[in-house]
Enzyme design. Structure first.
Site, PDB file in Angstrom:
ATOM      1  N   LYS A   1     -16.337 -24.108  -7.116  1.00  0.00           N
ATOM      2  CA  LYS A   1     -15.190 -23.749  -7.973  1.00  0.00           C
ATOM      3  C   LYS A   1     -15.369 -22.328  -8.505  1.00  0.00           C
ATOM      4  CE  LYS A   1     -14.331 -26.149 -11.876  1.00  0.00           C
ATOM      5  NZ  LYS A   1     -13.977 -27.416 -12.521  1.00  0.00           N
TER       6      LYS A   1
ATOM      7  N   HIS B   1     -17.651  -9.086  -6.387  1.00  0.00           N
ATOM      8  CA  HIS B   1     -16.490  -9.960  -6.611  1.00  0.00           C
ATOM      9  C   HIS B   1     -16.224 -10.233  -8.096  1.00  0.00           C
ATOM     10  CE1 HIS B   1     -17.008 -10.373  -2.425  1.00  0.00           C
ATOM     11  NE2 HIS B   1     -17.743 -11.478  -2.386  1.00  0.00           N
TER      12      HIS B   1
ATOM     13  N   GLU C   1     -20.903 -22.684  -6.046  1.00  0.00           N
ATOM     14  CA  GLU C   1     -20.825 -23.162  -4.656  1.00  0.00           C
ATOM     15  C   GLU C   1     -21.672 -24.418  -4.538  1.00  0.00           C
ATOM     16  OE1 GLU C   1     -19.697 -19.464  -1.696  1.00  0.00           O
ATOM     17  OE2 GLU C   1     -21.804 -19.931  -1.958  1.00  0.00           O
TER      18      GLU C   1
ATOM     19  N   ASP D   1     -19.681 -12.929  13.379  1.00  0.00           N
ATOM     20  CA  ASP D   1     -19.264 -14.051  12.550  1.00  0.00           C
ATOM     21  C   ASP D   1     -18.008 -13.746  11.721  1.00  0.00           C
ATOM     22  OD1 ASP D   1     -20.149 -16.660  11.445  1.00  0.00           O
ATOM     23  OD2 ASP D   1     -20.201 -15.516   9.579  1.00  0.00           O
TER      24      ASP D   1
ATOM     25  N   THR E   1      -0.363 -25.859 -11.981  1.00  0.00           N
ATOM     26  CA  THR E   1      -1.201 -26.018 -10.795  1.00  0.00           C
ATOM     27  C   THR E   1      -0.313 -25.680  -9.607  1.00  0.00           C
ATOM     28  OG1 THR E   1      -2.503 -27.709 -11.870  1.00  0.00           O
ATOM     29  CG2 THR E   1      -2.588 -27.676  -9.470  1.00  0.00           C
TER      30      THR E   1
ATOM     31  N   ASP F   1       0.311 -26.794 -17.980  1.00  0.00           N
ATOM     32  CA  ASP F   1      -0.378 -26.748 -16.697  1.00  0.00           C
ATOM     33  C   ASP F   1       0.493 -26.165 -15.590  1.00  0.00           C
ATOM     34  OD1 ASP F   1      -1.776 -27.321 -14.395  1.00  0.00           O
ATOM     35  OD2 ASP F   1      -1.543 -29.486 -14.528  1.00  0.00           O
TER      36      ASP F   1
ATOM     37  N   GLN G   1     -10.109 -20.789  -7.268  1.00  0.00           N
ATOM     38  CA  GLN G   1     -10.215 -21.721  -6.144  1.00  0.00           C
ATOM     39  C   GLN G   1     -11.095 -22.894  -6.522  1.00  0.00           C
ATOM     40  OE1 GLN G   1     -11.874 -18.809  -3.443  1.00  0.00           O
ATOM     41  NE2 GLN G   1     -13.909 -19.674  -3.608  1.00  0.00           N
TER      42      GLN G   1
ATOM     43  N   SER H   1     -17.683  -9.433  18.232  1.00  0.00           N
ATOM     44  CA  SER H   1     -18.393 -10.625  18.712  1.00  0.00           C
ATOM     45  C   SER H   1     -19.014 -11.404  17.552  1.00  0.00           C
ATOM     46  CB  SER H   1     -19.519 -10.189  19.655  1.00  0.00           C
ATOM     47  OG  SER H   1     -20.382  -9.299  18.945  1.00  0.00           O
TER      48      SER H   1
ATOM     49  N   ASP I   1     -13.190  -5.807  -0.867  1.00  0.00           N
ATOM     50  CA  ASP I   1     -13.844  -6.845  -1.663  1.00  0.00           C
ATOM     51  C   ASP I   1     -12.853  -7.995  -1.591  1.00  0.00           C
ATOM     52  OD1 ASP I   1     -14.383  -8.632  -3.814  1.00  0.00           O
ATOM     53  OD2 ASP I   1     -15.702  -7.116  -4.635  1.00  0.00           O
ATOM     54  N   HIS I   2     -13.187  -9.036  -0.831  1.00  0.00           N
ATOM     55  CA  HIS I   2     -12.135  -9.998  -0.488  1.00  0.00           C
ATOM     56  C   HIS I   2     -11.625 -10.766  -1.710  1.00  0.00           C
ATOM     57  CE1 HIS I   2     -15.443 -12.959  -0.101  1.00  0.00           C
ATOM     58  NE2 HIS I   2     -14.520 -13.906  -0.184  1.00  0.00           N
TER      59      HIS I   2
ATOM     60  N   ALA J   1     -15.738 -11.420  12.200  1.00  0.00           N
ATOM     61  CA  ALA J   1     -14.577 -11.214  13.074  1.00  0.00           C
ATOM     62  C   ALA J   1     -14.003 -12.564  13.506  1.00  0.00           C
ATOM     63  CB  ALA J   1     -14.989 -10.395  14.291  1.00  0.00           C
TER      64      ALA J   1
HETATM   65  N1  LIG Z   1     -19.781 -13.291   7.822  1.00  0.00           N
HETATM   66  C1  LIG Z   1     -19.161 -13.328   6.654  1.00  0.00           C
HETATM   67  O1  LIG Z   1     -18.625 -14.350   6.234  1.00  0.00           O
HETATM   68  C2  LIG Z   1     -19.095 -12.102   5.803  1.00  0.00           C
HETATM   69  C3  LIG Z   1     -19.602 -10.895   6.240  1.00  0.00           C
HETATM   70  N2  LIG Z   1     -19.468  -9.763   5.475  1.00  0.00           N
HETATM   71  C4  LIG Z   1     -19.943  -8.472   5.947  1.00  0.00           C
HETATM   72  O2  LIG Z   1     -19.259  -8.145   7.145  1.00  0.00           O
HETATM   73  C5  LIG Z   1     -20.109  -7.453   8.040  1.00  0.00           C
HETATM   74  C6  LIG Z   1     -20.221  -8.225   9.348  1.00  0.00           C
HETATM   75  O3  LIG Z   1     -20.703  -9.514   9.075  1.00  0.00           O
HETATM   76  P1  LIG Z   1     -21.028 -10.590  10.222  1.00  0.00           P
HETATM   77  O4  LIG Z   1     -19.908 -10.661  11.194  1.00  0.00           O
HETATM   78  O5  LIG Z   1     -21.451 -11.801   9.530  1.00  0.00           O
HETATM   79  O6  LIG Z   1     -22.279  -9.931  10.919  1.00  0.00           O
HETATM   80  P2  LIG Z   1     -22.931 -10.251  12.329  1.00  0.00           P
HETATM   81  O7  LIG Z   1     -24.400 -10.313  12.100  1.00  0.00           O
HETATM   82  O8  LIG Z   1     -22.278 -11.389  13.001  1.00  0.00           O
HETATM   83  O9  LIG Z   1     -22.669  -8.878  13.097  1.00  0.00           O
HETATM   84  C7  LIG Z   1     -21.425  -8.526  13.675  1.00  0.00           C
HETATM   85  C8  LIG Z   1     -21.668  -7.931  15.034  1.00  0.00           C
HETATM   86  O10 LIG Z   1     -22.398  -6.719  14.866  1.00  0.00           O
HETATM   87  C9  LIG Z   1     -23.332  -6.569  15.926  1.00  0.00           C
HETATM   88  N3  LIG Z   1     -24.674  -6.457  15.343  1.00  0.00           N
HETATM   89  C10 LIG Z   1     -25.363  -7.388  14.669  1.00  0.00           C
HETATM   90  N4  LIG Z   1     -26.540  -6.911  14.265  1.00  0.00           N
HETATM   91  C11 LIG Z   1     -26.603  -5.653  14.681  1.00  0.00           C
HETATM   92  C12 LIG Z   1     -27.563  -4.620  14.570  1.00  0.00           C
HETATM   93  N5  LIG Z   1     -28.715  -4.800  13.929  1.00  0.00           N
HETATM   94  N6  LIG Z   1     -27.289  -3.423  15.126  1.00  0.00           N
HETATM   95  C13 LIG Z   1     -26.126  -3.223  15.749  1.00  0.00           C
HETATM   96  N7  LIG Z   1     -25.183  -4.160  15.885  1.00  0.00           N
HETATM   97  C14 LIG Z   1     -25.411  -5.347  15.365  1.00  0.00           C
HETATM   98  C15 LIG Z   1     -23.221  -7.791  16.793  1.00  0.00           C
HETATM   99  O11 LIG Z   1     -22.342  -7.474  17.857  1.00  0.00           O
HETATM  100  P3  LIG Z   1     -22.828  -6.921  19.268  1.00  0.00           P
HETATM  101  O12 LIG Z   1     -24.300  -7.141  19.387  1.00  0.00           O
HETATM  102  O13 LIG Z   1     -22.035  -7.701  20.263  1.00  0.00           O
HETATM  103  O14 LIG Z   1     -22.446  -5.507  19.216  1.00  0.00           O
HETATM  104  C16 LIG Z   1     -22.529  -8.803  15.931  1.00  0.00           C
HETATM  105  O15 LIG Z   1     -21.735  -9.689  16.659  1.00  0.00           O
HETATM  106  C17 LIG Z   1     -21.438  -7.314   7.306  1.00  0.00           C
HETATM  107  O16 LIG Z   1     -21.435  -6.093   6.644  1.00  0.00           O
HETATM  108  C18 LIG Z   1     -21.416  -8.463   6.309  1.00  0.00           C
HETATM  109  O17 LIG Z   1     -22.206  -8.210   5.200  1.00  0.00           O
HETATM  110  C19 LIG Z   1     -18.818  -9.787   4.274  1.00  0.00           C
HETATM  111  C20 LIG Z   1     -18.319 -10.966   3.772  1.00  0.00           C
HETATM  112  C21 LIG Z   1     -18.446 -12.215   4.467  1.00  0.00           C
HETATM  113  O1  LIG Z   2     -19.123 -12.389  -0.129  1.00  0.00           O
HETATM  114  C1  LIG Z   2     -19.462 -13.546  -0.211  1.00  0.00           C
HETATM  115  O2  LIG Z   2     -18.569 -14.455  -0.618  1.00  0.00           O
HETATM  116  C2  LIG Z   2     -18.735 -15.822  -0.296  1.00  0.00           C
HETATM  117  C3  LIG Z   2     -17.757 -16.569  -1.194  1.00  0.00           C
HETATM  118  O3  LIG Z   2     -16.466 -16.252  -0.801  1.00  0.00           O
HETATM  119  P1  LIG Z   2     -15.309 -17.337  -0.961  1.00  0.00           P
HETATM  120  O4  LIG Z   2     -14.085 -16.627  -0.560  1.00  0.00           O
HETATM  121  O5  LIG Z   2     -15.664 -18.495  -0.070  1.00  0.00           O
HETATM  122  O6  LIG Z   2     -15.325 -17.735  -2.389  1.00  0.00           O
HETATM  123  C4  LIG Z   2     -20.145 -16.281  -0.526  1.00  0.00           C
HETATM  124  O7  LIG Z   2     -20.297 -17.611  -0.044  1.00  0.00           O
HETATM  125  C5  LIG Z   2     -21.071 -15.384   0.245  1.00  0.00           C
HETATM  126  O8  LIG Z   2     -22.415 -15.763  -0.033  1.00  0.00           O
HETATM  127  C6  LIG Z   2     -20.864 -13.943  -0.136  1.00  0.00           C
HETATM  128  O9  LIG Z   2     -21.593 -13.101   0.735  1.00  0.00           O
END
Ligand SMILES: NC(=O)C1=CN([C@@H]2O[C@H](COP(=O)(O)OP(=O)(O)OC[C@H]3O[C@@H](n4cnc5c(N)ncnc54)[C@H](OP(=O)(O)O)[C@@H]3O)[C@@H](O)[C@H]2O)C=CC1
Ligand SMILES: O=C1O[C@H](COP(=O)(O)O)[C@@H](O)[C@H](O)[C@H]1O
Length: 504
Positions: free
Chosen positions: A347, A247, A223, A22, A403, A401, A375, A20, A184-185, A24
Site C-alpha cells: 500500500k 519517489h 510492499e 526487464d 474511492t 469517501d 495504490q 531485451s 520518476d514513475h 522494456a
Molecule cells: N525493471 C524495473 O522494473 C525497473 C527498472 N528501472 C531502471 O531501468 C533501467 C533498466 O532496467 P532493467 O530493464 O531492469 O535492466 P536490465 O538489467 O534488464 O537491462 C536492460 C538491458 O540492458 C542490457 N544490459 C544489461 N546489463 C548491461 C551491462 N552491464 N552493460 C551493457 N548492457 C547491459 C541488456 O540488453 P542487451 O545485453 O541485450 O544489450 C538488458 O536486456 C535501469 O536503470 C533500472 O534501474 C527503473 C524502475 C523499475
Molecule cells: O522504483 C521502484 O519502484 C518499485 C515500486 O513501484 P510501484 O509502481 O510498484 O509502486 C519498487 O518495487 C522497486 O523496488 C523500485 O526500484
C-alpha cells in the site's frame, strides 16, 4: 486544465534502448501499446527496439507481446497493428556501427514520408553504466538538428551527490535540459497527479493546508514482498535510494510546495525546488531503520537468506525518516516518510493528521485525518466526527469517501504511470519529470544520511519479521513525530452498524 504542449508529429520515431531487458518488457512496451490501444499514439509512428542480444524480429515481438495489457475481444486486432509498427535492431552501446545503421533505418522511414523536421524519442531502458556511452553515440550519429529530439532516462540518476553530478556533467553537453526527460514513475501515478488539483482547485483544502491546522504528515510505502530475485541489485541500493530519495520525496514536494503560478512545467518545478531547499538536514536520531528477517511461521526467507547479498549485510529494507520544512507554511509540522519491503501489505498512501478539535463541547472526539491512497485502488477519504444516526447523542468517526473504483466506471481508462509519462514525453510536457536542480538538492539532502548509515560505525538496522508491520519501534517513532493513533471506537469500514443506545 492548461498544460503546455509541444506534440511530436505523426511520423515520429521512438527507439527503446535495452529492449531485451526487464523494464522494456514489463513497462515500456506495454505502456507504448496502451497508448496506441487508446488512440494516444499515432498509428503511423515507428517503434524500434535496440539491444545487443541477438534476436530476430519475431523473437522480439513474441517477447513484447506476452506482456501487453488491456486486450479484449473488441480490440485484439490492435495487438497486431501495434506489432506491425515495431522492429528490432541489434547493436552495441559503446560502438558507432549500430548507431550509424540505426540512423540509416530511421532516415529511410522519414524520407519515405517526406519528413524534413524529424521527431525522435530515445528511451534508455538501460543500466546507468551505459547511459553516457549511448548518449554520446546518439548525439554523434542519430541526433537531428533540423527536428526535435527527446531523451528519456530511467532512475537511478546516480548513487549519491557526487555520482549524480558526474552523470549530469556527462549528459549536459550532449542533450539540453529541455531535451532530457528524467523519469520518476511515481509522478505518473494518477493520485500523485491529482495532488495539485486537490490542493489548488479546492479552496477548502488550501485553507487548512498549513501549520495552523495540520499536526503531522506521513507518506508511507509498503510492499508485501521482499527483494526476491533482486537482492544483488538491492544490496548496494537499500530502501532509501530505491524509493525515498526519488519517489517519496517527489510526492512530498507536490504535497508541500506553494501554489505554482500556472501549469507551466517550469512554474511547477520552480515551486518544487523552493520547498526542497526549505527541508532541514536529516538528523541521525530522526531515523528508524530495519531489515527483514524470516517470517514468524518460517515460510518466508529473511533478507540475509538471499545468496546474492553479503552474509553480514546491514542493508536497510525499512526506513522511517522525520523531516522538517523550514518555511512559513510548515514550520513545526513533522513530515514522516516511511518505506519498507516484506511487510504485511502492499500500500502507498499519504496521511495528513489535523490538530484536535477545541475542548469544551467535545472532550474526546478524534482528530480529522485526510488519507490519499496512491495504490492499490486509488482513494481520497477524510475521517470526520459525526453524530451516530438515530436516537444516540454520541459521536463516532466516519468518512467522506471518494474511492475511485466506486466513483468512476470500470470502462473509464486511467493510464498506468508509464503510459501517462510516455504520453507526456510525446506531448513535450516536462511537468512530471525531474529537473536537474531538483535532483541535485534531493541528493544533497540524502547523501550525508546515506554516508552515516553506510559507514563502518553506522547503525545496525532493527530486525522485523517478513510479513509484519515493520520494526517494533515504529509506533513510538510516529508518536514522537506528532502522529496520534486514535482509538477507532465503533469505526467500521465500509459499512457501519453502531452498537449504541441513546440516553433517556
Ligand atoms: N525493471 C524495473 O522494473 C525497473 C527498472 N528501472 C531502471 O531501468 C533501467 C533498466 O532496467 P532493467 O530493464 O531492469 O535492466 P536490465 O538489467 O534488464 O537491462 C536492460 C538491458 O540492458 C542490457 N544490459 C544489461 N546489463 C548491461 C551491462 N552491464 N552493460 C551493457 N548492457 C547491459 C541488456 O540488453 P542487451 O545485453 O541485450 O544489450 C538488458 O536486456 C535501469 O536503470 C533500472 O534501474 C527503473 C524502475 C523499475
Ligand atoms: O522504483 C521502484 O519502484 C518499485 C515500486 O513501484 P510501484 O509502481 O510498484 O509502486 C519498487 O518495487 C522497486 O523496488 C523500485 O526500484
Amino acid at each position: 486544465m492548461n498544460t503546455s504542449s509541444d506534440r511530436f508529429g505523426d511520423y515520429s520515431t521512438i527507439v527503446v534502448f535495452g529492449a531485451s531487458g526487464d523494464l522494456a518488457k514489463k513497462k515500456t512496451f506495454p505502456a507504448l501499446f496502451g497508448l496506441f490501444r487508446e488512440g494516444e499514439l499515432p498509428s503511423t509512428i515507428r517503434i524500434i527496439g535496440y539491444a545487443r542480444s541477438k534476436l530476430s524480429d519475431e523473437d522480439f515481438k513474441s517477447r513484447i507481446s506476452a506482456n501487453l495489457k488491456g486486450v479484449t475481444n473488441e480490440n485484439k486486432h490492435k495487438v497486431q497493428e501495434f506489432l506491425n509498427l515495431c522492429s528490432y535492431h541489434q547493436g552495441a552501446y559503446d560502438q558507432p556501427e549500430g548507431f550509424k545503421d540505426l540512423e540509416t533505418e530511421i532516415k529511410k522511414y522519414e524520407d519515405k514520408h517526406s519528413i524534413t523536421k524529424p521527431d525522435r524519442l530515445f528511451y534508455l531502458a538501460l543500466p546507468p553504466s551505459v547511459f553516457t556511452a549511448v548518449a554520446k553515440n546518439l548525439k554523434e550519429h542519430v541526433y537531428t538538428k533540423e527536428g526535435r529530439v527527446r531523451l528519456v532516462v530511467e532512475k537511478p540518476f546516480g548513487h549519491d551527490l557526487a555520482s549524480s553530478r558526474e552523470l549530469q556533467k556527462d549528459l549536459a553537453p550532449l542533450f539540453s535540459e529541455n531535451e532530457l526527460y528524467r523519469i520518476d514513475h511515481y509522478l505518473g501515478k494518477e493520485m500523485v497527479k491529482n495532488l495539485v488539483v486537490l490542493r489548488f482547485a479546492n479552496e477548502v483544502m488550501g485553507a487548512c493546508w498549513n501549520k495552523n491546522y495540520v499536526r503531522s504528515v506521513q507518506i508511507s510505502f509498503k510492499e508485501a514482498f521482499g527483494t526476491e530475485g533482486r537482492g544483488g541489485y538491492f544490496d548496494d541500493v537499500g530502501i532509501i535510494r530505491d524509493v525515498m530519495q526519488n519517489h517519496l520525496l517527489q510526492v512530498l514536494t507536490l504535497l508541500a510546495m506553494e501554489r505554482p503560478v500556472s501549469f507551466d512545467p517550469e512554474a511547477i518545478r520552480d515551486e518544487k525546488v523552493k520547498v526542497l531547499k526549505a527541508i532541514g538536514d536529516i538528523e541521525t536520531d530522526d531515523i528508524l531503520l530495519g531489515q527483514y528477517g524470516k517470517s514468524e511461521d518460517g515460510t518466508k526467507p529473511g533478507y540475509l537468506d538471499d545468496e546474492t547479498v553479503k552474509s553480514d549485510s546491514k542493508c536497510v529494507t525499512y526506513a522511517a525518516i522525520g523531516l522538517q520544512i523550514h518555511n512559513e507554511r510548515w514550520e513545526g509540522v513533522p513530515f514522516v516518510m516511511r518505506a519498507g519491503k516484506a511487510l504485511n501489505e502492499s500500500k502507498v498512501e499519504i496521511r495528513i493528521q489535523f490538530k484536535p478539535a477545541s475542548k469544551g463541547m467535545f472532550n474526546s472526539v478524534e482528530r480529522n485525518e485526510l488519507v490519499m491512497r496512491i495504490q492499490p485502488d486509488e482513494a481520497i477519504y477524510l475521517k470526520i466526527n459525526s453524530k451516530i444516526p438515530g436516537i444516540s447523542d454520541q459521536t463516532s468517526v466516519t468518512d467522506l469517501d471518494m474511492t475511485y473504483s466506486k466513483r468512476y466506471s470500470k470502462q473509464f481508462w486511467i493510464p498506468e504511470a508509464y503510459e501517462s509519462l510516455i504520453r507526456d514525453c510525446f506531448l513535450g510536457n516536462h511537468s512530471n519529470f525531474v529537473r536537474d536542480d531538483e535532483l541535485d538538492i534531493s541528493w544533497k539532502l540524502f547523501t550525508p544520511l546515506l554516508e552515516h548509515i553506510e559507514s563502518k560505525t553506522g547503525p545496525v538496522p532493527e530486525s522485523y519479521p517478513y510479513g509484519s508491520k515493520g520494526p517494533k519501534q515504529l509506533r513510538s517513532f510516529l508518536n514522537k513525530h506528532g502522529y496520534v493513533f486514535e482509538d477507532q471506537g465503533s469505526y467500521e469500514w465500509p459499512l457501519t452498524t453502531p452498537n449504541v443506545k441513546g440516553k433517556i
